[in-house]
Design an enzyme around this catalytic site. Structure first.
Site, PDB file in Angstrom:
ATOM      1  N   LYS A 132     -55.404   8.372   2.861  1.00 41.94           N
ATOM      2  CA  LYS A 132     -56.308   9.103   1.957  1.00 41.94           C
ATOM      3  C   LYS A 132     -56.164  10.608   2.175  1.00 41.94           C
ATOM      4  O   LYS A 132     -56.077  11.375   1.221  1.00 41.94           O
ATOM      5  CB  LYS A 132     -57.755   8.664   2.242  1.00 41.94           C
ATOM      6  CG  LYS A 132     -58.798   9.574   1.663  1.00 41.94           C
ATOM      7  CD  LYS A 132     -60.196   9.125   2.010  1.00 41.94           C
ATOM      8  CE  LYS A 132     -60.779   9.740   3.251  1.00 41.94           C
ATOM      9  NZ  LYS A 132     -61.081  11.178   3.183  1.00 41.94           N
ATOM     10  N   ASN A 133     -56.145  11.037   3.434  1.00 45.92           N
ATOM     11  CA  ASN A 133     -56.129  12.477   3.712  1.00 45.92           C
ATOM     12  C   ASN A 133     -54.781  13.130   3.400  1.00 45.92           C
ATOM     13  O   ASN A 133     -54.654  14.345   3.482  1.00 45.92           O
ATOM     14  CB  ASN A 133     -56.511  12.753   5.169  1.00 45.92           C
ATOM     15  CG  ASN A 133     -58.005  12.586   5.393  1.00 45.92           C
ATOM     16  OD1 ASN A 133     -58.749  12.333   4.445  1.00 45.92           O
ATOM     17  ND2 ASN A 133     -58.445  12.713   6.626  1.00 45.92           N
TER      18      ASN A 133
ATOM     19  N   CYS B  22     -72.751  18.248   4.726  1.00 45.59           N
ATOM     20  CA  CYS B  22     -72.562  16.808   4.629  1.00 45.59           C
ATOM     21  C   CYS B  22     -73.097  16.182   5.904  1.00 45.59           C
ATOM     22  O   CYS B  22     -73.500  16.888   6.824  1.00 45.59           O
ATOM     23  CB  CYS B  22     -71.110  16.446   4.400  1.00 45.59           C
ATOM     24  SG  CYS B  22     -70.112  16.577   5.860  1.00 45.59           S
TER      25      CYS B  22
ATOM     26  N   ARG C  23     -69.882  22.131   8.019  1.00 40.70           N
ATOM     27  CA  ARG C  23     -68.546  22.191   7.427  1.00 40.70           C
ATOM     28  C   ARG C  23     -68.336  23.366   6.486  1.00 40.70           C
ATOM     29  O   ARG C  23     -68.181  23.215   5.272  1.00 40.70           O
ATOM     30  CB  ARG C  23     -68.206  20.864   6.738  1.00 40.70           C
ATOM     31  CG  ARG C  23     -68.205  19.731   7.730  1.00 40.70           C
ATOM     32  CD  ARG C  23     -67.784  18.441   7.145  1.00 40.70           C
ATOM     33  NE  ARG C  23     -66.346  18.258   7.066  1.00 40.70           N
ATOM     34  CZ  ARG C  23     -65.773  17.133   6.673  1.00 40.70           C
ATOM     35  NH1 ARG C  23     -66.506  16.128   6.319  1.00 40.70           N
ATOM     36  NH2 ARG C  23     -64.467  17.027   6.630  1.00 40.70           N
TER      37      ARG C  23
ATOM     38  N   ASP D 142     -61.901  11.390  13.572  1.00 40.51           N
ATOM     39  CA  ASP D 142     -62.133  10.307  12.608  1.00 40.51           C
ATOM     40  C   ASP D 142     -62.085   8.918  13.243  1.00 40.51           C
ATOM     41  O   ASP D 142     -62.350   7.920  12.559  1.00 40.51           O
ATOM     42  CB  ASP D 142     -61.111  10.385  11.462  1.00 40.51           C
ATOM     43  CG  ASP D 142     -61.419  11.534  10.500  1.00 40.51           C
ATOM     44  OD1 ASP D 142     -62.476  12.172  10.655  1.00 40.51           O
ATOM     45  OD2 ASP D 142     -60.595  11.789   9.604  1.00 40.51           O
TER      46      ASP D 142
ATOM     47  N   ARG E 156     -65.172   4.850   0.178  1.00 41.84           N
ATOM     48  CA  ARG E 156     -64.513   6.153   0.006  1.00 41.84           C
ATOM     49  C   ARG E 156     -63.140   6.168   0.652  1.00 41.84           C
ATOM     50  O   ARG E 156     -62.253   6.880   0.194  1.00 41.84           O
ATOM     51  CB  ARG E 156     -65.359   7.271   0.644  1.00 41.84           C
ATOM     52  CG  ARG E 156     -66.564   7.670  -0.154  1.00 41.84           C
ATOM     53  CD  ARG E 156     -67.202   8.877   0.479  1.00 41.84           C
ATOM     54  NE  ARG E 156     -66.175   9.813   0.915  1.00 41.84           N
ATOM     55  CZ  ARG E 156     -66.268  10.605   1.988  1.00 41.84           C
ATOM     56  NH1 ARG E 156     -67.345  10.592   2.726  1.00 41.84           N
ATOM     57  NH2 ARG E 156     -65.283  11.415   2.303  1.00 41.84           N
TER      58      ARG E 156
END
Ligand code: UD1
Length: 420
Positions: free
Chosen positions: A22-23, A116, A121, A307, A399
């Site tokens: 995803k990233n 968030c 952030r 993560d 997500r």
């Protein structure tokens, strides 16, 4: 709304294919804004964040199809340079359009992403770097309003902190800037490296790829002749499945993965007593006779990824002894602690450090997902808990994890998606 019901204490077995990162696909999608032609991106994970990013580009005027993990995208048709709040608020990574839009159109408006769950952030480093390259930036009514009518100028930028999306944003901007840009203290994450390689394949000369210092020779505004690209494997999804094998004391194999991207993670698992076998594109995890506690400190790549901090915390609840987990990147990334505690874990928090007493026993409970990676820690805990765990607000998981129940069910987990 959906929730996941997981019946614990099932052994896992067999193999799982890891999806594309995803990233990585998000910056690659953003980079199509500076392409002079249609691009095909393969191995793109079908997850909510990718769909949201595509919607953002479509809102700007791009034409796109996304089927069977292949994105065909034509951003040459983009006419708008305004990324509005409705989409940006859904996903912080939307800020990745800032650099490309500014350098393509000479002006743009991008909504500020806001805070968030895992912390404040800020995007100050993205803005400071663009200003150093000659952009005029104002914050108006919640939007970053950026102007550079004569284009951006290459210069030397030293990032005060290592920022992944910040590095990617400036890399894309520098590719179309006038002259050369030297970036110091750049992120070295594999996803940043893939973006560099894509830009290089499009004809941009980039020195120092994979190191913390890059020199990018810009085209002076000329759009890039980009080539089709295959997204690299998702090292965070892979790390999550490794933890699933570990926590259930099962032997499982991950296919379509790049073990080199996971060295910090597999070394940690070996320290904890698990067996690891790798080939060029697979990793097999073997059960530990005794799970040793671990000291973990998150850091930038090639260090231990933030993560995967939550997933390892779930694993540490099963270790024999006390583990210490230091979160060095995000100040509030411990939202999973209270939920794990509700399942019987013994975790004490002090500042950015968590002390986990490995008591072993966890009980099924109703728990709440709070952010993407925190939610996967709850799945892991549920896999070893007594009874059934119900995980609510699983849109966080959707997500970033493709076909989550499908993949876990194939590995032998008892997992169901149900309606609230
Ligand atoms: C990316 C990843 C995310 C991962 C994170 C850290 C994507 C889409 N997301 O997020 O999954 O958890 O890297 O590996 O790739 N910072 C500032 N000012 C800035 C930018 C960042 O102070 O302008 C700080 C942040 O608050 C944080 C640290 O720098 O403490 C690292 O953040 P950053 O690398 O920018 O995270 P993201 O790129 O948002």
């Amino acid at each position: 709304m959906h929730y996941l019901a997981i019946k614990g204490k099932q052994k896992l077995f067999g193999s799982v294919n890891i999806s594309g990162a995803k990233n990585s696909v998000l910056p690659l999608l953003a980079s199509t804004l500076i392409s002079n032609k249609k691009i095909c991106i393969s191995n793109a994970p079908e997850v909510a964040d990718v769909k949201t990013f595509i919607k953002l580009l479509e809102n700007l005027g791009a034409t796109c199809s996304f089927e069977k993990n292949i994105v065909n995208i034509d951003s040459t048709t983009v006419t708008s340079s305004c990324a509005n709040y409705d989409i940006v608020r859904k996903m912080r990574a939307s800020i990745l359009v800032l650099g490309p839009l500014l350098v393509r159109f000479g002006h743009c408006e991008v909504s500020l992403p806001g805070g968030c769950a895992i912390g404040q952030r800020p995007i100050d480093l993205h803005l400071k770097a663009l200003e150093q390259m000659g952009a005029e930036i104002e914050i108006k009514q919640g939007y970053v309003v950026a102007k550079a009518p004569k284009g951006l100028k290459g210069c030397t930028i030293i990032f005060d902190k290592v920022t992944v999306t910040g590095s990617e944003n400036i890399l894309m901007a520098a590719s179309l800037a006038h002259g050369s840009t030297k970036l110091v203290n750049v992120a070295k994450e594999p996803e940043v490296v893939q973006l560099c390689e894509v830009l290089q394949d499009a004809g941009i000369k980039i020195e120092g790829i994979g190191t913390s210092q890059l020199i990018i020779h810009g085209t002076g505004g000329k759009l890039l002749d980009m080539k089709d690209v295959e997204v690299i494997p998702d090292r965070i999804e892979a790390g999550t499945y490794l933890c699933a094998g570990a926590i259930t004391k099962s032997k499982i194999t991950l296919n379509k993965v790049n073990p080199k991207h996971l060295e910090a993670v597999t070394l940690k698992l070996e320290e904890m007593g698990f067996g690891i076998k790798t080939t060029d594109d697979s990793i097999t995890i073997l059960p530990a006779e005794k799970i040793f506690p671990s000291d973990i400190e998150t850091s930038e790549y090639p260090g231990f990824p933030t993560d995967l901090q939550a997933q390892f915390m779930a694993l540490c609840t099963q270790a024999k002894g006390t583990s210490i987990i230091d979160e060095r990147l995000f100040e509030n990334r411990f939202m999973h602690v209270s939920e794990l505690t509700r399942m019987g874990a013994s975790i004490k928090l002090k500042g950015h450090s968590a002390t986990v007493e490995g008591k072993g026993k966890l009980n099924g409970a109703d728990v709440m997902a709070t952010d993407l990676r925190a939610s996967s820690a709850l799945i892991l805990a549920a896999l070893v808990a007594d009874g059934v765990t119900k995980i609510h607000r699983i849109y966080h998981l959707d997500r970033g994890y493709e076909n989550l129940e499908g993949k876990f069910s194939k590995l032998g987990a008892k997992i169901e998606r149900l309606e609230e």
